[in-house]
Design an enzyme around this catalytic site. Structure first.
Site, PDB file in Angstrom:
ATOM      1  N   LYS A   1      30.751  62.662  -6.556  1.00  0.00           N
ATOM      2  CA  LYS A   1      30.779  63.882  -5.738  1.00  0.00           C
ATOM      3  C   LYS A   1      31.481  63.612  -4.408  1.00  0.00           C
ATOM      4  CE  LYS A   1      27.089  65.011  -3.169  1.00  0.00           C
ATOM      5  NZ  LYS A   1      27.350  65.240  -1.731  1.00  0.00           N
ATOM      6  N   ASN A   2      31.072  62.544  -3.720  1.00  0.00           N
ATOM      7  CA  ASN A   2      31.576  62.299  -2.374  1.00  0.00           C
ATOM      8  C   ASN A   2      33.007  61.785  -2.337  1.00  0.00           C
ATOM      9  OD1 ASN A   2      29.239  63.300  -1.430  1.00  0.00           O
ATOM     10  ND2 ASN A   2      28.303  61.331  -0.937  1.00  0.00           N
TER      11      ASN A   2
ATOM     12  N   CYS B   1      21.909  70.011   9.537  1.00  0.00           N
ATOM     13  CA  CYS B   1      21.362  70.152   8.185  1.00  0.00           C
ATOM     14  C   CYS B   1      20.013  69.457   8.139  1.00  0.00           C
ATOM     15  CB  CYS B   1      22.346  69.630   7.153  1.00  0.00           C
ATOM     16  SG  CYS B   1      22.173  67.893   6.790  1.00  0.00           S
TER      17      CYS B   1
ATOM     18  N   ARG C   1      24.267  65.954  12.733  1.00  0.00           N
ATOM     19  CA  ARG C   1      25.583  65.692  12.133  1.00  0.00           C
ATOM     20  C   ARG C   1      26.737  66.342  12.886  1.00  0.00           C
ATOM     21  NH1 ARG C   1      24.761  65.972   5.667  1.00  0.00           N
ATOM     22  NH2 ARG C   1      26.610  64.657   5.701  1.00  0.00           N
TER      23      ARG C   1
ATOM     24  N   ASP D   1      22.090  57.133   0.998  1.00  0.00           N
ATOM     25  CA  ASP D   1      21.901  58.124  -0.075  1.00  0.00           C
ATOM     26  C   ASP D   1      21.037  57.602  -1.210  1.00  0.00           C
ATOM     27  OD1 ASP D   1      25.312  59.449   0.218  1.00  0.00           O
ATOM     28  OD2 ASP D   1      23.521  59.712   1.455  1.00  0.00           O
TER      29      ASP D   1
ATOM     30  N   ARG E   1      23.569  70.270  -6.566  1.00  0.00           N
ATOM     31  CA  ARG E   1      24.706  69.954  -5.710  1.00  0.00           C
ATOM     32  C   ARG E   1      25.292  68.580  -6.015  1.00  0.00           C
ATOM     33  NH1 ARG E   1      23.879  71.207   0.434  1.00  0.00           N
ATOM     34  NH2 ARG E   1      26.083  70.673   0.206  1.00  0.00           N
TER      35      ARG E   1
HETATM   36  C1  EPZ Z   1      29.062  61.225   4.004  1.00  0.00           C
HETATM   37  O1  EPZ Z   1      28.645  62.190   4.977  1.00  0.00           O
HETATM   38  C2  EPZ Z   1      28.397  61.656   2.688  1.00  0.00           C
HETATM   39  N1  EPZ Z   1      28.829  62.993   2.354  1.00  0.00           N
HETATM   40  C3  EPZ Z   1      26.883  61.629   2.853  1.00  0.00           C
HETATM   41  O2  EPZ Z   1      26.285  61.922   1.586  1.00  0.00           O
HETATM   42  C4  EPZ Z   1      26.446  60.229   3.251  1.00  0.00           C
HETATM   43  O3  EPZ Z   1      25.064  60.226   3.514  1.00  0.00           O
HETATM   44  C5  EPZ Z   1      27.185  59.796   4.538  1.00  0.00           C
HETATM   45  O4  EPZ Z   1      28.604  59.898   4.343  1.00  0.00           O
HETATM   46  C6  EPZ Z   1      26.872  58.363   4.933  1.00  0.00           C
HETATM   47  O5  EPZ Z   1      27.156  57.491   3.899  1.00  0.00           O
HETATM   48  C7  EPZ Z   1      30.050  63.178   1.798  1.00  0.00           C
HETATM   49  O6  EPZ Z   1      30.833  62.273   1.604  1.00  0.00           O
HETATM   50  C8  EPZ Z   1      30.419  64.576   1.456  1.00  0.00           C
HETATM   51  P1  EPZ Z   1      29.143  60.189   8.389  1.00  0.00           P
HETATM   52  P2  EPZ Z   1      29.357  62.256   6.409  1.00  0.00           P
HETATM   53  O7  EPZ Z   1      30.200  60.936   9.091  1.00  0.00           O
HETATM   54  O8  EPZ Z   1      30.803  62.021   6.255  1.00  0.00           O
HETATM   55  C9  EPZ Z   1      27.091  60.597  12.690  1.00  0.00           C
HETATM   56  C10 EPZ Z   1      24.849  62.961   0.033  1.00  0.00           C
HETATM   57  O9  EPZ Z   1      23.619  62.878  -0.117  1.00  0.00           O
HETATM   58  N2  EPZ Z   1      28.370  61.228  13.095  1.00  0.00           N
HETATM   59  O10 EPZ Z   1      29.424  58.790   7.966  1.00  0.00           O
HETATM   60  O11 EPZ Z   1      28.908  63.500   7.073  1.00  0.00           O
HETATM   61  C11 EPZ Z   1      26.305  61.519  11.753  1.00  0.00           C
HETATM   62  O12 EPZ Z   1      25.572  62.461  12.463  1.00  0.00           O
HETATM   63  C12 EPZ Z   1      25.450  63.075   1.453  1.00  0.00           C
HETATM   64  O13 EPZ Z   1      25.659  62.957  -0.885  1.00  0.00           O
HETATM   65  C13 EPZ Z   1      28.561  61.571  14.414  1.00  0.00           C
HETATM   66  O14 EPZ Z   1      27.687  61.337  15.260  1.00  0.00           O
HETATM   67  O15 EPZ Z   1      28.654  61.007   7.114  1.00  0.00           O
HETATM   68  C14 EPZ Z   1      25.443  60.547  10.992  1.00  0.00           C
HETATM   69  O16 EPZ Z   1      24.282  60.268  11.707  1.00  0.00           O
HETATM   70  C15 EPZ Z   1      24.416  63.235   2.513  1.00  0.00           C
HETATM   71  N3  EPZ Z   1      29.723  62.167  14.777  1.00  0.00           N
HETATM   72  C16 EPZ Z   1      26.335  59.325  10.896  1.00  0.00           C
HETATM   73  O17 EPZ Z   1      27.342  59.456  11.907  1.00  0.00           O
HETATM   74  C17 EPZ Z   1      30.719  62.459  13.867  1.00  0.00           C
HETATM   75  O18 EPZ Z   1      31.754  63.021  14.239  1.00  0.00           O
HETATM   76  C18 EPZ Z   1      27.002  59.171   9.526  1.00  0.00           C
HETATM   77  O19 EPZ Z   1      27.817  60.278   9.294  1.00  0.00           O
HETATM   78  C19 EPZ Z   1      30.509  62.111  12.523  1.00  0.00           C
HETATM   79  C20 EPZ Z   1      29.326  61.493  12.156  1.00  0.00           C
END
Ligand code: EPZ
Length: 423
Positions: free
Chosen positions: A22-23, A118, A123, A308, A400
């Site tokens: 998915k991701n 969310c 996020r 995850d 999802r």
């Molecule tokens: C991806 O989300 C995945 N989603 C998530 O999977 C996964 O949990 C996550 O990476 C971490 O591995 C998809 O790929 C669609 P991040 P993403 O940006 O890209 C903070 C699932 O269950 N952050 O690495 O949103 C953020 O708040 C989902 O399939 C900022 O502060 O994750 C978080 O605490 C859930 N500022 C951390 O970094 C930003 O601009 C990780 O977020 C971006 C992120």
């Protein structure tokens, strides 16, 4: 609204095929926006999130056809008609924000609704914005939308990420493929989905090196061409189903599984007493006798333990011998499954980002509620090892990220069914 009924049914046995990720698919699909020529994805997962991304791309004027029972996505962005990603779609799925970088690079402008928070955390998108501004974009927030423009095109730059964000790395990497000059993303995310995206972009003519390491270098090109790309295996679906025989006992072969996608997770399962065998194109997971051992877990960016799989791992630790501590370091609110597991007789104390789980002999079936995607499947896994029946409601979360859950788990002996409920 549907629910899932699951009853403890003893050891499991058989094979489970693992779908495409998915991701990975959710970041590969927006890559079509970077080129006028067609991009075809094979091994695509059949999930509601993929349908949402399809709707989003179609709302921008892209053509997206789902073929071969949904496992092939034929896409073309030859005639884009809009550069606005609407709130009504983005609020359903935050990964919609991955159209920002590609649209900015291709069209010189993009208007993308800010997803908002969310269930698992606030996020924000500050790292995405920081990176794209470093490439020369002007971005302002107006009426809940990010208005981004780069009328003269983007320009390569060095972008240092304060946190190895997956989404920010993907947006910046896609944008940089069409920027003038060289971009270096420092402290980039290293997840297999990032490598899969880079592989696909290279097939489209992009020049990218270092994906999978903390420093990714992208040499911008004038245009990208069409390609066909096979989506990488879903390591989170893989890990989830590896936990099924770990929790229930038995032996299950995960078709398409590879240890390299989940090394840190495999090491934790083995420390807990689970046997993992790597075969040519699958992994076999086996738990013969006795309870698993309690192990501590800390979630981290790849190659660390994936956040995850934290909820699913907690389900295993509920019946482990001893006490384990799970530390969630990625998201600030990702223990919503804990109180539901406690309803099933688990002993869990949550303090901030730490959850202490004291293993019990056996869980008991109960009606529980899914709060997010990974929490929903952790409750199903717990129910498969519990005494009596567990009813998991709000399973729309599950759709999802997991295709054919009931078919895949009942195929290895689980007692599980999906029921329609009057809403
Ligand atoms: C991806 O989300 C995945 N989603 C998530 O999977 C996964 O949990 C996550 O990476 C971490 O591995 C998809 O790929 C669609 P991040 P993403 O940006 O890209 C903070 C699932 O269950 N952050 O690495 O949103 C953020 O708040 C989902 O399939 C900022 O502060 O994750 C978080 O605490 C859930 N500022 C951390 O970094 C930003 O601009 C990780 O977020 C971006 C992120």
């Amino acid at each position: 609204m549907d629910s899932i009924l699951v009853t403890g049914n003893g050891p499991l046995n058989g094979q489970i095929p693992i779908a495409g990720a998915k991701n990975a698919c959710l970041t590969l699909m927006p890559a079509t926006l970077l080129s006028e020529e067609p991009l075809t994805l094979t091994n695509a997962p059949r999930l509601s999130d993929i349908k949402t991304m399809t709707l989003l791309l179609q709302s921008l004027g892209a053509e997206v056809s789902s073929l071969q029972d949904g496992q092939v996505l034929a896409m073309s962005s030859h005639d884009l008609t809009s550069h606005v990603a609407d709130y009504d779609i983005v609020r359903k799925m935050r990964a919609s924000n991955l159209v920002l970088g590609p649209m900015l690079a291709r069209l010189g402008q993009a208007v993308v609704s800010l997803p908002g928070g969310c269930a698992i955390g606030a996020r924000p998108m500050d790292l995405h914005i920081h990176g794209l501004e470093a490439l020369g974009a002007e971005i302002e927030l107006k009426d809940g939308y990010l208005h981004a423009k780069a009328p003269k095109g983007l320009k390569g730059a060095v972008v240092e990420l304060s946190f190895a964000s997956v989404g920010a790395t993907e947006n910046i990497m896609m944008a940089a493929t069409l920027a003038k000059g060289t971009t270096v993303i420092k402290n980039a995310a290293r997840e297999p989905e990032i490598v899969d995206l880079a592989d696909c972009l290279r097939k489209m003519g992009a020049q990218i090196e270092g994906d999978g390491s903390p420093d990714i270098t992208i040499q911008g090109v004038d245009r990208l061409h069409g390609a066909t790309h096979q989506v990488v295996t879903d390591r989170i679906e893989l890990g989830t189903y590896m936990l099924a025989p770990a929790i229930c006992g038995g032996e299950v072969e995960l078709l398409g599984g590879r240890r390299s996608l989940l090394e840190s997770f495999c090491a934790k399962l083995e420390a807990a007493g689970i046997e993992i065998t790597e075969n040519e194109n699958s992994l076999t997971v086996c738990r013969k006798n006795g309870r698993v051992r309690a192990v501590d877990v800390v979630t981290e960016p790849f190659p660390g333990f994936p956040t995850d799989l934290q909820a699913q791992m907690m389900a295993l630790m509920c019946t482990a011998e001893g006490t384990s501590v799970l530390e969630e370091k990625i998201f600030e609110n990702r223990f919503m499954h804990a109180p539901e597991l406690v309803r099933m007789g688990a002993e869990i104390e949550v303090h901030g980002g730490h959850a202490t789980v004291t293993g019990v002999e056996k869980l008991k079936g109960a009606p529980v509620m899914a709060t997010d995607l990974r929490a929903s499947v952790s409750l199903i896994l717990a129910g498969m090892a519990a005494e009596g029946e567990t009813k998991v409601s709000r399973v729309y979360h599950l759709d999802r990220g997991y295709e054919h859950v009931v078919r895949k788990l009942s195929g290895v002996g689980a007692k599980i069914e999906r029921i329609k409920e009057q809403s």
